[in-house]
Design an enzyme around this catalytic site. Structure first.
Site, short mmCIF file in Angstrom:
data_model
loop_
_atom_site.label_atom_id
_atom_site.label_comp_id
_atom_site.label_asym_id
_atom_site.label_seq_id
_atom_site.Cartn_x
_atom_site.Cartn_y
_atom_site.Cartn_z
N TYR A 96 -88.94 19.17 -70.64
CA TYR A 96 -87.42 18.76 -70.82
C TYR A 96 -86.62 19.00 -69.82
CZ TYR A 96 -83.35 18.82 -73.76
OH TYR A 96 -81.97 18.61 -74.31
N LYS A 131 -84.20 16.57 -67.47
CA LYS A 131 -83.03 16.72 -67.43
C LYS A 131 -82.27 16.64 -66.07
CE LYS A 131 -81.77 16.10 -71.93
NZ LYS A 131 -81.03 14.78 -72.26
#
Length: 297
Positions: free
Chosen positions: A155, A159
């Site tokens: 993640y 991001k």
């Protein structure tokens, strides 16, 4: 007052949580909103809320990881409203686990949904924004990418990749008035259930983030801004460059660099470069070479 009357916006992953809050606020400020979600029923439920409040919306189902589906979504919006002014890349998933235990399939999946989903959506709207000489795109980054978070290597990588995407698209889009920004939200969505105390979740409502989104989408919006938002508080994060120091190019350069480590890492006078070339120019300047037209390899 930020007035979006006449503007057309696409919000991905807007069937609930942050996306829903974004879509409802955009519509309340006059924007026509295409509500995207994997579930057409959830998307339509948000459109029904928009319509009930006197706004104009349409439901568009599909996954951002499927470029053909994204192009179809964009075509639907263009057929109905004839333009696309704003894109909010909000859709995402979690597959949390420590890196040692994480399956590579889960790493790829998260990268595909967050990064490639945003790439696909931006790619599909880009020619329309170029043609009309106007566009606003917001990527949803995260503190997990900016600063790290245990169990979120996939993640966090995705991001932070969105920040890199923003940096270059903002440069390339400038001459067409396409402005690209990132928002790093902290909100009590399904992704945070069970991770934070109830008292904190009560403060971190999704609709406390969305006002920050409006500051990145209006006519005089900034570009290349990373806006952190949560609980009604706002701040910006920046990728900075210290003034640095020169350690030469000889065999003892590692030792010289280590000896100057305090100076190299001193944040006094740090700057926010406007392009990657500025890092190279600073390094050449330290070496006594200052030709403005020299580009780094």
């Amino acid at each position: 007052m930020i007035d979006l009357t006449g503007r057309v916006a696409i919000v991905t992953g807007a069937g609930g949580g942050l996306g829903r809050a974004h879509a409802l606020l955009l519509a309340s400020r006059g924007a026509r909103v295409a509500v995207n979600d994997l579930s057409v029923a959830q998307a339509q439920a948000v459109v029904d809320e928009i319509t009930a409040a006197g706004g104009d919306g349409m439901a568009v189902a599909g996954s951002g990881s499927d470029f053909d589906a994204v192009e179809g979504m964009v075509a639907q919006v263009m057929d109905r409203w004839g333009r696309i002014d704003a894109l909010v890349n909000n859709a995402g998933i979690l597959r949390d686990k420590s890196f040692a235990k994480m399956a590579l399939e889960d790493f790829r999946l998260v990268m595909d949904v967050h990064l490639m989903g945003a790439v696909h959506c931006a790619k599909a709207v880009w020619p329309h924004m170029q043609a009309q000489g106007y566009g606003r795109i917001v990527m949803t980054t995260s503190s997990s990418g900016l600063y790290g978070n245990f169990g979120q290597s996939n993640y966090g990588a995705a991001k932070m990749a969105l920040v890199g995407l923003m940096q270059t698209l903002a440069i390339e889009g400038a001459r067409h008035d396409i402005r690209i920004n990132c928002i790093a939200p902290t909100a009590a969505t399904q992704m945070l259930e069970g991770l934070l105390p109830e008292a904190e979740l009560d403060l971190l409502q999704a609709d406390h983030v969305s006002p920050g989104l409006l500051t990145l989408l209006h006519d005089e919006a900034p570009t290349r801004t990373i806006l952190c938002a949560g609980a009604g508080a706002f701040a910006t994060a920046n990728v900075t460059l210290t003034a640095g120091a020169y350690a030469g190019t000889g065999p003892d350069t590692p030792e010289k660099a280590l000896a100057q480590w305090e100076k190299i890492t001193d944040r006094t006078g740090e700057c926010v470069p406007q392009s990657g070339a500025e890092q190279g120019r600073q390094e050449l300047a330290h070496a006594g070479y200052t030709r403005d037209d020299v580009q780094p390899n």
